[in-house]
Scaffold this active site. Structure first.
Site, short mmCIF file in Angstrom:
data_model
loop_
_atom_site.label_atom_id
_atom_site.label_comp_id
_atom_site.label_asym_id
_atom_site.label_seq_id
_atom_site.Cartn_x
_atom_site.Cartn_y
_atom_site.Cartn_z
N LEU A 126 28.00 73.88 -10.04
CA LEU A 126 27.62 75.06 -9.25
C LEU A 126 28.59 75.38 -8.11
CD1 LEU A 126 23.78 74.34 -8.97
CD2 LEU A 126 24.88 76.09 -10.37
N ASN A 161 35.18 72.88 -5.83
CA ASN A 161 34.82 71.46 -5.74
C ASN A 161 35.13 70.87 -7.12
OD1 ASN A 161 33.35 69.08 -6.09
ND2 ASN A 161 31.61 69.76 -4.85
N VAL A 162 36.28 70.22 -7.22
CA VAL A 162 36.78 69.85 -8.55
C VAL A 162 35.87 68.85 -9.26
CG1 VAL A 162 39.23 70.48 -8.33
CG2 VAL A 162 38.47 68.31 -7.41
N SER A 212 32.58 68.60 -9.01
CA SER A 212 31.41 69.34 -9.50
C SER A 212 31.76 70.10 -10.78
CB SER A 212 30.89 70.28 -8.41
OG SER A 212 30.39 71.48 -8.92
N ARG A 258 23.06 76.26 -2.62
CA ARG A 258 22.98 75.68 -1.29
C ARG A 258 22.45 76.69 -0.26
NH1 ARG A 258 26.56 70.78 0.25
NH2 ARG A 258 24.49 70.43 1.12
N GLU A 270 29.06 75.72 7.02
CA GLU A 270 28.77 74.55 6.17
C GLU A 270 28.43 73.33 7.01
OE1 GLU A 270 29.31 74.36 2.43
OE2 GLU A 270 29.09 76.53 2.55
N HIS A 299 35.59 71.19 1.98
CA HIS A 299 35.17 70.97 3.37
C HIS A 299 36.27 70.17 4.04
CE1 HIS A 299 30.78 71.14 1.79
NE2 HIS A 299 31.03 72.26 2.44
N ASP A 352 35.99 67.66 5.85
CA ASP A 352 35.75 66.21 5.83
C ASP A 352 36.28 65.53 4.57
OD1 ASP A 352 33.77 66.79 3.96
OD2 ASP A 352 32.09 66.09 5.19
N CYS A 378 29.89 62.66 3.25
CA CYS A 378 29.08 63.85 2.91
C CYS A 378 27.60 63.54 2.99
CB CYS A 378 29.35 64.30 1.48
SG CYS A 378 31.04 64.78 1.17
O1 SUG Z 1 28.65 71.69 -1.49
N1 SUG Z 1 28.32 69.69 -4.38
C1 SUG Z 1 28.37 69.80 -2.92
C2 SUG Z 1 29.11 68.62 -2.35
C3 SUG Z 1 29.03 68.58 -0.85
C4 SUG Z 1 29.92 67.57 -0.24
N2 SUG Z 1 29.80 67.59 1.17
C5 SUG Z 1 30.79 67.36 2.06
N3 SUG Z 1 32.05 67.37 1.72
N4 SUG Z 1 30.46 67.25 3.29
C6 SUG Z 1 29.04 71.11 -2.52
O2 SUG Z 1 29.98 71.54 -3.21
C7 SUG Z 1 27.57 70.33 -6.60
C8 SUG Z 1 26.25 70.66 -7.28
C9 SUG Z 1 26.40 70.82 -8.76
O3 SUG Z 1 27.45 71.31 -9.22
O4 SUG Z 1 25.46 70.44 -9.50
C10 SUG Z 1 27.48 70.47 -5.08
O5 SUG Z 1 26.71 71.24 -4.57
#
Ligand code: SUG
Length: 439
Positions: free
Chosen positions: A23, A27-28, A30, A142, A178, A252, A254, A363
């Site tokens: 989703l 975010n590689v 994910s 989110r 965020e 992010h 972090d 995280c």
């Molecule tokens: O927001 N992953 C979260 C990961 C958050 C990591 N947080 C920090 N770096 N602080 C995001 O991308 C993936 C959900 C999915 O694909 O099922 C997700 O929401």
């Protein structure tokens, strides 16, 4: 100065619907794990083991409950009237648009670093602890978290002599926020006045190239939070995250830097401009910089080295709690073997299930500096000791599935399991009737 203030790491408990839905563009991890089977029980137990490690190291550990799933806010936003039978709503989403089903079922509130931005009472205009729940509008799943997080925080930090929980910022892309994942603080001791570092990915003047990964944090959001918390403008720094870092997958900040005490542990290419210049006003600043030639941005992102928790133990030693992935890559293994100055010891934790969705040790936690009187004003039993962690682990064992596949998300039985589990949890943590299904 406030004596005996400690930093409490509040970890998000992994929810019973933890799944891999792909989703989060940019975010590689994910994206890579989309539609694979997940392991909610293992995921939650891995998180509890991490909390146990911190506790055993002598730190103060807290816990935040999962959000209700399916998200009532999400279902309402997707057009289902409140009285729709939940099973029917899930079936209809599964048939029409399965990605919306995963969005209302995501366990993403587990990444507590994105729950809110927090300012300790030593720094705020009215000497209370301020929280702004993140609106998380950059991803649909989110974006359902903000109001639910506000409710959780208002339950725990209910005492308005000590705490202020603001509303999330407006749901508009100019205010994309965020939370603490893009925020750090420098202070000699946790209870002393600190300097705040806010890191943003874009403001209205920064042109984001077409096809680039999303810039999830705006300068305007960070500035608005700093002002509403009453932070001293002379003790607040706004810094732009390097576009190259975001486009390498550091969605992010972090993922490429972490603060602790007066230290910043960071990748050379984390920030757009020289961080030493921008932080010149920080008294006693200690920069622990990892050069790009020693560790590429790609390796920083795949190992999550900088998404470690950097913490000071009661004996004043500084420990890095790193994901075990840092041992798998040669570059990070060698870097840590070189015993970098400013880090006295390294502990690794195995949190594979969270990592597969792009969530490392840092995280999973929200840092909240609390004085003794603020700790005793908490409105729920959320500071954990070993017996409480045992109870939480037993609760997970009782209620969580070993495996979850995308098609299971529409299973009405799963909804019953989630409600039974969360109902029990609210009793365990003395949260009262927190969830909509309990009203
Ligand atoms: O927001 N992953 C979260 C990961 C958050 C990591 N947080 C920090 N770096 N602080 C995001 O991308 C993936 C959900 C999915 O694909 O099922 C997700 O929401």
């Amino acid at each position: 100065m406030t004596d005996n203030a400690v930093e409490v790491n509040f970890d998000g408990l992994v929810g019973p619907t933890h799944n891999f839905a792909g989703l989060s563009p940019g975010n590689v991890a994910s994206q890579r794990h989309a539609q694979q089977a997940s392991h909610p029980k293992a995921a939650a137990l891995q998180g509890i083991d991490k909390m146990r490690l911190l506790l055993r190291l002598g730190l103060t550990q807290g816990v935040l409950p999962p959000h209700e799933r399916p998200s009532p806010i999400g279902l309402a936003a997707l057009g289902f009237p409140r009285d729709t039978e939940t099973a029917a709503a899930l079936r209809s989403l599964a048939d029409a648009r399965p990605w919306l089903l995963s969005a209302v079922m995501s366990s993403s509130a587990m990444w507590a670093a994105n729950a809110a931005t927090v300012s300790p009472s030593a720094d705020t205009g009215d000497a209370r602890v301020h929280f702004t729940p993140a609106n998380l509008i950059s991803t649909l799943h989110r974006s359902f978290e903000g109001p639910a997080t506000a409710r959780v925080l208002r339950r725990i930090f209910a005492d308005d002599r000590h705490f202020v929980v603001h509303d999330p910022l407006p749901s508009h892309e100019s205010f994309a926020d965020e939370g603490a994942a893009n925020h750090g603080r420098f202070a000699a001791e946790h209870g002393q006045p600190g300097m705040h570092l806010f890191v943003y990915g874009r403001d209205n003047e920064i042109v984001v190239p077409p096809g680039a990964f999303p810039r999830r944090q705006t300068l305007l959001a960070s500035q608005t939070i700093a002002a509403s918390h009453g932070l001293d403008p002379d003790r607040t720094v706004f810094v732009q995250q390097a576009s190259a870092a975001i486009d390498a997958g550091a969605f992010h900040n972090d993922v490429v830097s972490v603060t602790n005490g007066r230290a910043l542990f960071f990748h050379q290419h984390a920030f757009e401009e020289s961080i030493a210049d921008q932080l010149a006003a920080v008294d006693g600043l200690q920069l622990i910089e990892v050069p790009g030639e020693q560790l590429s941005l790609d390796d920083a992102v795949s190992s999550y080295l900088f998404n470690s928790q950097l913490v000071t133990l009661p004996d004043a030693s500084v420990v890095l709690i790193a994901p075990s992935d840092v041992l798998e890559l040669e570059s990070t293994r060698e870097y840590l073997a070189s015993k970098p100055g400013g880090i006295d010891a390294v502990h690794t934790v195995s949190i594979r299930e969270s990592m597969s969705n792009g969530g490392g040790p840092a995280c999973l936690r929200l840092r909240v500096v609390l004085t003794p009187s603020e700790r005793s004003a908490l409105g729920a039993r959320v500071l954990v000791d070993e017996p409480m962690l045992d109870q939480l682990a037993a609760w997970v064992e009782r209620h969580y599935r070993d495996e979850l596949r995308p098609a299971d998300l529409a299973d009405p039985q799963l909804v019953d399991e989630v409600r039974t589990a969360l109902d029990e949890l609210t009793q365990l943590l003395a949260l009262g009737d927190l969830y909509d299904f309990q009203q």
